[in-house]
Design a protein around this motif. Sequence first.
Motif, PDB file in Angstrom:
ATOM      1  N   ALA A 100       0.855  -1.186   0.000  1.00  0.00           N
ATOM      2  CA  ALA A 100       0.000   0.000   0.000  1.00  0.00           C
ATOM      3  C   ALA A 100       0.888   1.232   0.000  1.00  0.00           C
ATOM      4  N   SER A 101       0.684   2.104  -0.975  1.00  0.00           N
ATOM      5  CA  SER A 101       1.450   3.351  -1.042  1.00  0.00           C
ATOM      6  C   SER A 101       0.842   4.372  -0.094  1.00  0.00           C
ATOM      7  N   ALA A 102       1.549   5.482   0.096  1.00  0.00           N
ATOM      8  CA  ALA A 102       1.019   6.549   0.941  1.00  0.00           C
ATOM      9  C   ALA A 102      -0.293   7.090   0.385  1.00  0.00           C
ATOM     10  N   ALA A 103      -0.399   7.133  -0.948  1.00  0.00           N
ATOM     11  CA  ALA A 103      -1.642   7.598  -1.570  1.00  0.00           C
ATOM     12  C   ALA A 103      -2.782   6.624  -1.283  1.00  0.00           C
ATOM     13  N   ASP A 104      -2.503   5.300  -1.365  1.00  0.00           N
ATOM     14  CA  ASP A 104      -3.527   4.294  -1.031  1.00  0.00           C
ATOM     15  C   ASP A 104      -3.986   4.472   0.417  1.00  0.00           C
ATOM     16  N   ILE A 105      -3.005   4.702   1.306  1.00  0.00           N
ATOM     17  CA  ILE A 105      -3.325   4.851   2.728  1.00  0.00           C
ATOM     18  C   ILE A 105      -4.214   6.080   2.943  1.00  0.00           C
ATOM     19  N   ARG A 106      -3.864   7.171   2.290  1.00  0.00           N
ATOM     20  CA  ARG A 106      -4.665   8.394   2.451  1.00  0.00           C
ATOM     21  C   ARG A 106      -6.088   8.190   1.942  1.00  0.00           C
ATOM     22  N   LEU A 107      -6.223   7.457   0.851  1.00  0.00           N
ATOM     23  CA  LEU A 107      -7.555   7.176   0.328  1.00  0.00           C
ATOM     24  C   LEU A 107      -8.349   6.342   1.329  1.00  0.00           C
ATOM     25  N   GLN A 108      -7.712   5.339   1.932  1.00  0.00           N
ATOM     26  CA  GLN A 108      -8.402   4.484   2.888  1.00  0.00           C
ATOM     27  C   GLN A 108      -8.774   5.241   4.160  1.00  0.00           C
ATOM     28  N   MET A 109      -8.010   6.249   4.498  1.00  0.00           N
ATOM     29  CA  MET A 109      -8.382   7.079   5.653  1.00  0.00           C
ATOM     30  C   MET A 109      -9.695   7.811   5.386  1.00  0.00           C
ATOM     31  N   GLY A 110      -9.843   8.324   4.171  1.00  0.00           N
ATOM     32  CA  GLY A 110     -11.106   8.956   3.817  1.00  0.00           C
ATOM     33  C   GLY A 110     -12.250   7.969   3.864  1.00  0.00           C
ATOM     34  N   LYS A 111     -11.981   6.741   3.423  1.00  0.00           N
ATOM     35  CA  LYS A 111     -13.010   5.704   3.448  1.00  0.00           C
ATOM     36  C   LYS A 111     -13.424   5.371   4.872  1.00  0.00           C
ATOM     37  N   LEU A 112     -12.462   5.456   5.807  1.00  0.00           N
ATOM     38  CA  LEU A 112     -12.756   5.159   7.206  1.00  0.00           C
ATOM     39  C   LEU A 112     -13.810   6.108   7.767  1.00  0.00           C
ATOM     40  N   ASN A 113     -13.911   7.290   7.206  1.00  0.00           N
ATOM     41  CA  ASN A 113     -14.888   8.276   7.682  1.00  0.00           C
ATOM     42  C   ASN A 113     -16.154   8.291   6.835  1.00  0.00           C
ATOM     43  N   THR A 114     -16.329   7.262   5.990  1.00  0.00           N
ATOM     44  CA  THR A 114     -17.507   7.181   5.118  1.00  0.00           C
ATOM     45  C   THR A 114     -18.253   5.890   5.419  1.00  0.00           C
ATOM     46  N   LEU A 115     -19.521   6.009   5.818  1.00  0.00           N
ATOM     47  CA  LEU A 115     -20.316   4.841   6.197  1.00  0.00           C
ATOM     48  C   LEU A 115     -21.517   4.720   5.264  1.00  0.00           C
ATOM     49  N   TYR A 132     -15.884   4.682  -9.424  1.00  0.00           N
ATOM     50  CA  TYR A 132     -16.224   6.005  -8.897  1.00  0.00           C
ATOM     51  C   TYR A 132     -16.828   5.909  -7.493  1.00  0.00           C
ATOM     52  N   LEU A 133     -17.757   4.981  -7.315  1.00  0.00           N
ATOM     53  CA  LEU A 133     -18.410   4.850  -6.006  1.00  0.00           C
ATOM     54  C   LEU A 133     -17.426   4.364  -4.944  1.00  0.00           C
ATOM     55  N   ALA A 134     -16.522   3.448  -5.336  1.00  0.00           N
ATOM     56  CA  ALA A 134     -15.592   2.860  -4.363  1.00  0.00           C
ATOM     57  C   ALA A 134     -14.423   3.771  -4.048  1.00  0.00           C
ATOM     58  N   ASN A 161      -8.815  11.439 -10.067  1.00  0.00           N
ATOM     59  CA  ASN A 161      -8.394  11.266  -8.676  1.00  0.00           C
ATOM     60  C   ASN A 161      -6.887  11.505  -8.596  1.00  0.00           C
ATOM     61  N   TYR A 162      -6.498  12.604  -7.930  1.00  0.00           N
ATOM     62  CA  TYR A 162      -5.085  12.954  -7.860  1.00  0.00           C
ATOM     63  C   TYR A 162      -4.286  11.947  -7.040  1.00  0.00           C
ATOM     64  N   LEU A 163      -4.898  11.366  -6.027  1.00  0.00           N
ATOM     65  CA  LEU A 163      -4.169  10.376  -5.227  1.00  0.00           C
ATOM     66  C   LEU A 163      -3.814   9.153  -6.058  1.00  0.00           C
ATOM     67  N   LEU A 164      -4.712   8.764  -6.958  1.00  0.00           N
ATOM     68  CA  LEU A 164      -4.483   7.586  -7.792  1.00  0.00           C
ATOM     69  C   LEU A 164      -3.760   7.924  -9.084  1.00  0.00           C
ATOM     70  N   GLY A 165      -3.771   9.206  -9.462  1.00  0.00           N
ATOM     71  CA  GLY A 165      -3.133   9.611 -10.701  1.00  0.00           C
ATOM     72  C   GLY A 165      -3.885   9.159 -11.938  1.00  0.00           C
ATOM     73  N   ARG A 166      -5.166   8.849 -11.767  1.00  0.00           N
ATOM     74  CA  ARG A 166      -5.970   8.365 -12.891  1.00  0.00           C
ATOM     75  C   ARG A 166      -7.412   8.832 -12.728  1.00  0.00           C
ATOM     76  N   GLY A 167      -8.078   8.942 -13.858  1.00  0.00           N
ATOM     77  CA  GLY A 167      -9.506   9.199 -13.846  1.00  0.00           C
ATOM     78  C   GLY A 167     -10.265   7.882 -13.811  1.00  0.00           C
ATOM     79  N   TYR A 168     -11.571   7.975 -13.567  1.00  0.00           N
ATOM     80  CA  TYR A 168     -12.350   6.740 -13.405  1.00  0.00           C
ATOM     81  C   TYR A 168     -12.613   6.032 -14.732  1.00  0.00           C
ATOM     82  N   GLY A 169     -12.525   6.760 -15.836  1.00  0.00           N
ATOM     83  CA  GLY A 169     -12.584   6.102 -17.139  1.00  0.00           C
ATOM     84  C   GLY A 169     -11.342   5.275 -17.402  1.00  0.00           C
ATOM     85  N   GLU A 170     -10.216   5.700 -16.857  1.00  0.00           N
ATOM     86  CA  GLU A 170      -8.969   4.941 -17.005  1.00  0.00           C
ATOM     87  C   GLU A 170      -8.978   3.700 -16.122  1.00  0.00           C
TER      88      GLU A 170
END
Length: 805
Positions: free
Chosen positions: A9-24, A44-46, A208-217
């Motif tokens: 897990a990269s730092a970007a993956d970790i930061r994304l998962q932190m946001g997910k932790l606050n989403t129910l 997009y949803l995930a 998504n800047y953390l992933l460096g890709r758009g959802y179409g990609e």
Amino acid sequence: MKAQSSAPASAADIRLQMGKLNTLGSVLYFAAHPDDENTRLIAYLAKERLYRTGYLSLTRGDGGQNLIGNEQAELLGLIRTQELLAARRTDGGEQFFTRANDFGFSKNPEETFNIWDKQKILGDAVWVIRNFQPDVIVCRFPADSRAGHGHHTASAMIAAEAFDAAADPKQFPEQLKYVKTWQTKRLLWNGFNNQGENDLRLDVGSYNYLLGRGYGEIAAESRSQHKSQGFGVAATRGTSNETFQHIKGDIAKEDLFDGVNTSWSRVPGGEDIARQVGIIINAFNVSNPAASVPALLQVRKAIQALPEGYWKSQKLKETEQLILNCAGIWIEAYSSSAEATPGQQLKTTVQLINRSKTQVQLNSISFNGQNETINEPLTYNNLVTRSGNVNLTDTTHVTQPYWLEKPHPIGLYAIATQQLVGNPGNPNPLSALITLNVGGQEMKVNRPFVYKYTDPVKGEVFRPLVIAPPVIATLASPVYIYTKAEAHNIPVKVKSMKAGVSGQVKLKLPAGFRAEPASRPFTLTNAGDETEVMFSVSPVKMNGHDVADTLAVAVEYNGKTYTQSMLQIEYDHIPAITLFPEAQARLVSVNLKYNGRKLGYIPGAGDKVAESLRQVGYDVTILGEKEIMSGNLEQYNAIITGVRAYNTQDRLRYWQDNLMNYVKNGGTLLVQYNTNGQLVTPNLGPYPFSLSRDRVTDEHAKITFVDPANPLLHYPNEIGQQDFEGWVQERGLYFTGNADAKYQSLFRMADPKERDLEGSTIVANYGKGRYVYTSLAFFRQLPAGVPGAYRLFVNLISDQPNKSK
């Protein structure tokens, strides 16, 4: 295939998962097959909205065609299951299934539900909903004919019924021993395009800047995992609107989650956790994720203090994974071999490393009831290796996909255990439970044992640990065809999966066949040793009737009888698949006559027709560039193209002229079905015709002979209605249309309540030779040992008595 059990897990993956932790919030996408899902919306949803996102595919895609190999039916379903899991690892979703078996194309839901047990499929959908507890359910298809496939329409109908049934304690009450009822907020249809002014619209094309890709990609990479279907797609970028129509529940006006509380305040006592996680997110240091560990440990403690419930369980798992990732803790468990047998002692290794300055102690490692207390610190960046032996019990289950453990009828898998329903695969057969103390808190980490080796080309390769029976038997062919009352030598390969195996091999034969000898002894000294024993099997008599039945192998060892073979499916894009089907083959007696035995075969998308023709005595040569462009084609009595050859074999555009000249000079060319899209050349035959999407899915559909006097129905075999009995899955697909008057149609057929179709098989004389295009599903019938299909196919490729070459 690389499939590490401890994914980095990269730092970007970790930061994304932190946001997910606050989403129910949670959303379940609902459709019928692998490839039906909207991967852009799921990604997009995930990954943007950070909801727990799942895809429920009613089937595993068993009834489709295979563009990367010759696996069909359940074996194709195994491949597509793994392709779906690869897609979900890419787009961030989770994967679920029902027990529905994809029996092939279905034209309407009535036909679908005649084959599926609707109540059981509905029960499985309810089970998934009650477990997953989605706030929103989204269908891929409408519940009407616009869905274009009976399974598609059925999936939308089941979604609507399951939406209500999951909340009703009177429906499927037996499930309530394990789960609670659940009321989803709303059910919507993710429309194909703009349907109306009142549609809800959502732009899912963001970047998504953390992933460096758009959802179409991300979506393109996810969808391109469906390689057995040839669904590699190009990435898209920029705005991409999805539309949604209301079906049931509360109406959403602005957003899918209108009126849904997706914050920690939906959990009693959870408000302060949101504040804590917010502080962690704001203070996150991408250069030092380990600095977040103390605060995450406090969040973990706060979640543990909450009342038991769905979101407590989900968020506790997420928090613990975040702690491991931030601390740089890596753990994997290895077995010393790829296969093990029940009762065997297995050498194992567990490796751990702490790649941060976080205080971590390894308390213990346990597996299979055995516990090793350690209580040693995991010091910074020091790889720790612990080796030991695991004693597998005699009752350890042999590796077998749970939905294939029992024989099943068409349309429905037999699943014995309720808790397995919905799962994409089996529970891990053997895991290590590692107990850590991280910053003063005890955490348990489960790691499945895998087999790891180094390939000189691919590098580090991981394979799932396989539990095998002590001895397996393999038949050389799935079908043995008898055209005369003569014995066939049938070899049985016996392989030991453990050391010191000896016993007897016997054949279980149907009535009307005998084997010499009755049994064969074998002795195998080491694990992995093989030997081959030979049986002479002959029909007692041939009375002119076609007969098909099953031969089975039984291996007696140590007072027990073992009847399994071993099958391994390997492709680079998915993990290796191992299963242990019954060691069986079809014995088929066919009253079959020939004219010409030398055939050329041009491979297409993958089928077993060439092997099937060899079974009945043909000399089949696989043709390629050299043979077609500079070889002697006139030596072949007939040339056959494999299924979808004109979709997948690019060189056919250059070979076509030579093939037409071969026909013109007196040869017979038989072209098996192609789809009507992406043909390498529009000129498939000597005269024009087109391909449609017409098909006959009822394998029992009545066949009418358009021209009963046609010689192809009489020579060398007399073809009658009995030759269309016992067909499997379908009559044919992608029938021809708009055929030139020089073509003759051989058959007329139709599905119930539909118009007659005459495009299943067309024939034309061209020069001195004959051209045949057939959309009949010979690629299913011949490997299945359908006697009449062999007789008809042989007629289509045989030299006619009035033809000279």
